[in-house]
Structure formats: C-alpha cells, structure tokens
Scaffold this active site. Sequence first.
Site, PDB file in Angstrom:
ATOM      1  N   ARG A  36      60.128  57.006  64.065  1.00 59.42           N
ATOM      2  CA  ARG A  36      60.552  55.434  65.385  1.00 59.42           C
ATOM      3  C   ARG A  36      59.718  56.503  66.483  1.00 59.42           C
ATOM      4  O   ARG A  36      58.706  55.851  67.200  1.00 59.42           O
ATOM      5  CB  ARG A  36      62.448  55.515  66.159  1.00 59.42           C
ATOM      6  N   HIS A  82      58.302  46.090  59.943  1.00 56.57           N
ATOM      7  CA  HIS A  82      59.011  46.696  61.600  1.00 56.57           C
ATOM      8  C   HIS A  82      60.099  45.989  61.211  1.00 56.57           C
ATOM      9  O   HIS A  82      60.557  45.031  62.344  1.00 56.57           O
ATOM     10  CB  HIS A  82      58.314  47.139  62.405  1.00 56.57           C
ATOM     11  N   TYR A 126      51.750  33.757  74.941  1.00 52.02           N
ATOM     12  CA  TYR A 126      51.090  33.148  76.497  1.00 52.02           C
ATOM     13  C   TYR A 126      49.755  33.618  75.980  1.00 52.02           C
ATOM     14  O   TYR A 126      48.578  33.459  76.092  1.00 52.02           O
ATOM     15  CB  TYR A 126      51.099  32.778  77.728  1.00 52.02           C
TER      16      TYR A 126
END
Length: 928
Positions: A36, A82, A126
Amino acid sequence: MADNTAINLSTSLPVSIEGEMRKSYLDYAMSVIVSRALPDVRDGLKPVHRRILYTMHEMNNYHDKPYKKSARVVGDVMGKYHPHGGEAIYMALVRLAQDFSLRLPLIDGQGNFGSMDGDSPAQMRYTEVRLAKVSSTMLADIDFATVDFQPNYDGAEEEPKVLPTQFPNILVNGGSGIAVGMATNIPTHNLGEVIDACCAYIANPEVTTEELLQLVPGPDFPTGGIILGCERAKVALASGRGSVIVRGKTDIEEIGGRNAIIIKEIPYQVNKSELLKHAEQLVRDKVIEGISEMRDESNKLGVRMVIELKKDAVAEVVLNQLYKYTSLQTSIGVNMLALNHGRPMMMGLRPIIVAFVEFREEVVTRRIAFKLTKARDRAHVLIGLSLAVANIDEVIAMIKSSSDPAEARQKLMDKFWNAQTVIPLLKLVDDYRNELVDNKCRFTEEQATAILEMKLSRLTGLEKNKIEAELAELAKEINSFLELLASREKLMALINTELLEIKEKYATPRRTEIQVSDLDVDIEDLIQREEMVVTITMGGYIKRVPLVTYRAQKRGGKGRAAMTVYEDDMTTDIIVANTHTTMLFFSDIGKVYRLKVYKLPLGTPQSKGRALVNLLPLAEGEKINNVTVLPQDENADEQYSIMFATRKGNIRRNALSAFYSIQSNGKIAIRLDEDDKLIGVNICRDTDHVFLCTKRGKALRSPANGVRVFKSRTSDGVRGIKLAKEGDAVVSMAILSEISMTIEKREEFLKIPLEARLQVANTVNIEMFGAKIHEAGIEVLQALTVEEAAVLARAEQFILTLTENGYGKRTSAYEYRITARGGQGVANIDTTERNGSVIASFPVSATDQIIVITNAGTLIRTVVSTIRITGRNAMGVKIMDLREGEKVVSVTRVLSENMADNDQIPLEESDILPENQEEVIVEDTPTS
C-alpha cells in the site's frame, strides 16, 4: 443446532496472546508497507497507481484514443484489482493527472482535477481520463513476458507485480507515503538529468556518487521555485535522507508608482491560497509591515501573486520577512525509502540508478528472449508452409482422402516429405525441430495445423516468394536477437539508446533553479586556523584558550595560571592543537564522539570550562575515559593507527580513517561484552610497543604491528595478554617507544648505574657519562658503545606503578622485555597482602604529578620525582598512608597548572627536585 456450533475443545491449542499480537501486528505492518504505502524502486509506483495504469492499458485507453469517464476506470480498478474504496482510488488517479504534483504526469485528464489552491477535483462521474503519451513507455513491453504476474485478490484475474517502465519514474515523479513505523518522501527530478545519470552509469559502472551528482544536482519540482544550497541538496540525494530549502521565485515591479512583489513560482506542495491568507494575517498582526494590498492574479498561463507595498516600504526587507514567516520559503524533507526486491530500503541517488538499470537489463533481456521465441515459432510455421507448397499435390490428395482434420493432421505428420528445397531454409533460421532423414523430413504438429488452416491463395507462386522473403527477414531478426543476448555490451548499448530516445521525446528544461547560498559555505572555512591550549580536568571540564594568551617568558619565569583550579578538581590533560584539529572522546561503554577544537568552549586562563556531559550526548552513567587527538599529517593514515584495550585483555587496532566520519550522536567504537570495559585508547605507530598492565601484577610489552589492522568496529579484537589468575583484569594500557637494541644490549645497558643514565639524560656530555660508567667499575662495555648507551639513556622511559594499598614505584621501561602478544607477561610488581592489587601502570616524566584518590574520598597530590626508581621485581615504596579499611581506587597523571616559556609547563615550588637529585627529562608519552 447447538451441537453443530459448539467449539471442540479437544482440538484447540493454547496460544500466547502476546506472541499472537506481535505476529499479527507484524503481518499487518508488512502488508501496509509492501502492498500500500511504499513505491517499488523499479517502476516508482505504489500498487494502486500500478493497477490504475494497467487497467487503462487493458481498456486500450491510450493517448491516441478517446477519453473515458474516470468513474469507469475507477470501477474496473476496484472490481478487478484493488478492493478498496472508490474515492481512495479516484484520488490516486487524480494525483497522476496533476501537473503541479508530478513532474511528468502519467494521465491526461479532462475536467477539474483540483488546483494549487487546494480545491478538490470534480466528482469522478464528471471528469474524463486517458493515459498520457509518456505512459506508453511504462507499458510498452508488458505483453512480451518482461515482468512477472500474480493473481488478483480473488484469483480471477492476473496483475503485473511491476510495470516494465523505460525511465526511472521513482526519481522523475517521486512519491510520498506513510507506512507502519516508516515513511517515504521522494522529491521529483528532471527527466533529462536522471537519464543522463543512468547513461553515465551504463558507460561506467564504477561511476561515483559525486560524479552522478554533477549530472543530477538536486530535485526539480513541477512548481519550480529556487533551491537554496547546492551542497545541502547533494547531501540529501547522496544519502537518501536530508532536506532541501525551497523558496518561491519572485520579481519586484513598479505598479502605480509603488513597488510590488510579484510571486511567479511557489515551493512544491504549498497551498497558494493558504499562503496569501497567512501573509494577510501577519500583516494584520503587524508582524510584517509595509504591505498595502495582496491579490492573486494566477491563471492558466501560470502563477502570479501581487503584493503591493506602501510608498516608504523597502521591497527587499518585506520579501525577506515573507521568506521568514510564511511558506514562501519552506524546507522539504527527503526520505528516499523504497521497496527493493520486496524489502524497504533507504536508497540514495546511485543505488536507485543501479537498481533501475539492473531492472531494465532484466526487462530487455526477457523482451528479446520472448521475441526470439516468437520469431523462431513463426519461422518454423513458414518452413512448414514452404514444405507443403513444394509438395502441394500430395498434400492436397492426403487431406482430401482424410475423414476429418485430426486424421489429416496425423497423416501429414507421419509421412516423410521431400525437403530438398526446405533444407537451406532450416539452416537459415537455425531450426532443427523437424525430423530430417536423407533430405526428407516430417511436419511437426504446429506445421500440420498451419497447413490445414492455410488458404488456397497461399498456393500461388507469388505467395511462395513472400514466404521465402519473410523467412529471410526472420532470419535477420533471429541473428540480431542472438547477438544481443550473447553480448552484454550490445544489450547495454540498446538500453542506453532507448533511454536517450525517451529523453529526446519527453525531457523538458529544469524548472527549479539551484542557487549557491550561505548554506554552501563550510563553517570551517570561516574559522581561522589558530593554535589553542585545550585543558581537561579530572572532573570532566574542558575548555580552549588561544596559545598567544600565554606570553613567552624568559627561562625561570613564574609562569601564568592556565586555569583557576578548584579544590575538588585538577587538570589532567593539556593539549596544544589547531582549531581545525579533530578530537575523539571515547567512553567506558565503547562509544566514540567527535568534536573539532573550535567547537570547544572558548575560555580565559582563569575560567573553569564546560562539562563534557553538556557537549556530548552521553547516556546516563556513561563517562569519557579517553581523549585522543587525530594526527594532522598528510600521510597520517600510513603512519598512525589507533589501538584499543579492554578489561578482559583484548586489544584491537584500526586505521584512523575508520573514525573520520562520526555523527553528532557518536558511534560504536568497539563492541564489548556485558562484563567487559574499555580501558585505554591510544594513537600509535607500527614501530611502537603496546604496554598492558594487569590487576594481579603482570605486564606485557609487545610490538604494535603484531596486531593486524581491523576493518570492523564491532569486534573486540584479539588477545593482548592472557589473564592467568582468576579475578585478574587489565587496568591500563600505554604506548611505549621502540627499543632499537638486542637483548644483550639491553642487559648491558641496565648494568649502567641509574645515576649515570640520569646524568646523560640531562646533558649532552658523553665524556661525563663515560666517567660515571668508569666510576661504577664497568671498564669496558661488551655489547654497545658509550655513544649507543648515551642515545638509549636519553630515550629511556619510566613506568609508574601504583597499588591499592598505597605503594608504588618507578621502573625503567627497558626492564620489560619485548614479547609476542597473547602471553602472560612478566612480573611488574609484587601483589602480596602488603601491596594489594595494581590500580594503574603508565609512563611518567619526572616533572609530572599524580593525584591518588581512595574509596573514602581522601586525595593526595604528589610529585613523580619523589617516587624512587627501582627494578621491576621491587616491592615499591609507600606513596600514601591509608587508614584501616581504606583502599586506593584511582590514580591520575596531572600536569602542572601553569604555562610558561616555549609552550612548556613550568614547575611549581612543590615540584622542584631536591638539590642532590637530578631531574629526569624523557620523552613524554600519552597515557591512558
């Protein structure tokens, strides 16, 4: 139901909760570190970034393809590779697209992806993304089996362990992260400079870090700015740890008749709007004065922050205040921690470049091997097609007579076909998979399958020529691949060429300027070289006083007090050294600390000085028991070494260079057992002798060059003296000068009366020396001349030995014969009930004084010249009268507290020898 869920106690095992917690926490910590938080040194990516890029590769979402919604990319990443929150994945994706976060953005974004003002990006539904053009170089070779793959979290998919990037992304784009117990903060660098450094390493694998730093002088941040201090940046890059000071780039312009400060660039990761807000608050609090107005005129073309000044304000003063009080100047930490072969490692510039080049060599080798295999497989199929065309009538007839494709394939493989036209092609591509007998060969399964799938159009003469032409091209490719795999030099040249191509396509000029500042000036360059008198007291106080303070006096002067001596403290060492001289302070637990003389407290002749405990980071109970000055000679490493001795009788010799670099918190000088202790440390030459004295009255004198020079500092050395008796221990070590005489000469010299030896030691009158010898009845010297005896007398040293019951003696060092190390030594003094154990034994001069301290706190100070010189086996004389139960616990050689002519220490009245006794002047040797 209850029976089905009951715990079977008979199969359960007791587990230590402490052990289980430790194991589980370590597993969790390593999972965070590896999976990570830390980037891999090879591709410079954390797992989430790697999965994002690989997912976009699978989606064919490249720079020459239309944008795709960020939400779709995030969904695929989360669903396949993931299993974490979509928001976390999206923020990682956003950072890859921000040109103010990455020096070379890896994602081309369309929409609002945040700003330098700390604005959040638009929602993922968006924004749109696709891979940046440079990202194709990070994924170009992934389909050629260049990297290993691993199963994803549910085993349904496979993902790459690392991307086969073609440039050192870890340096170019940097990275930061916080793991469990460790963190990383790698700054961004210029692509062109980093590639130049990689090419320099490829050209010369022995290239030094200093040479690489000439190519990569420091970080290059996407937001520009100015790095202050070249050396500070180089130190951080070389070691992988440090910090760089970055300030914004500014101009001073005139607006409306008044000066204005224009901020054109700000330090990396500084919030632009917060910078202005903080500056406004400082103006309101009157911390910064002279500012009339501040506004942000930044746009898509770049940063422009205008700070208008009052009419009477000085722009340079206000600008310096902004640097001091705001983040317009900030310190950026460098902590280059990365995963190297799955292990977190602190890596500087050179180790990172070495790791990357090794990775590229592996990737390119695997790529070439993969292409070689594919080329050979294709050539093999083409040879089969060529063989089929040469025997087309029989092949067609055999296929037509077969009931199904499987039968046809088997018939084709069983028959030997005429291969006269194919044999040259087999040799051309170096393919021996076909069984060949008497110019005839069989089809392999791959060839038979290709024939069955062959179109009728391949039977034309034109197609036959195309097959032969393709085989010729494949032959060239195969030969070139084999040459690359056979020659590492050619392989590295290919890697170098690919790196230079990337530099030509994607490198941009440096944005962050590096300026020389006061930080680059070594403080030593500002310190004048000046001789200093360093005084150290028994109580652990130290100071330095300029040597010129002690003005020269005529012989016989009264001298000047070197320091005010307190009743409970005495001067134990006086050292004349240059301000640039290095002093080493060794503690009883085996640590060493380093201080330059100019860093010692400057005092007056009457001042007490400062306690060493306030100058050195000593642990509780740790004491400094040895102080050594590093020689300043040009060839000091060749002439001198440093000798250690421990309580258990071990000695070790190291080169001086092992102690040139010592951090402020010290370092281990010698690794000691729990029941061992560092007794002595001395600088010595190869020609010197080591003198070890034990508690039970033994002493050993051995050549210093009998101990090899150790490279390690963690060893406790080799045996110096064998402690024969139980409870025995080494109490002191000293360095004695070389005795350049045989045993016969030594015995002959010791026959000379002491009075005669002392006579020549204080004069140059050899005739008087000879007369003294004659008076003693020694008519003829057998083994040495009178002149040789005179030389030995002038170099004669005397050893002072003191026991716990207050008895002591002085003995000529010549009486201690030279033996090899490791022996039991010779008798030094009788340790009977009368004398008790030995406290110390060390060389002294007749002008020295000693301080003797008992376990009851009683102290006596006496002149060495009053202690009788006797033989080695003598019992000694009483030096201190002890009360019942009182024992001597310490003896310290004390120098006189005055400085007189020629930098020598004058005698006080109590030190002057009796009229009927001559003063002994011998070479003063450092003591333990």
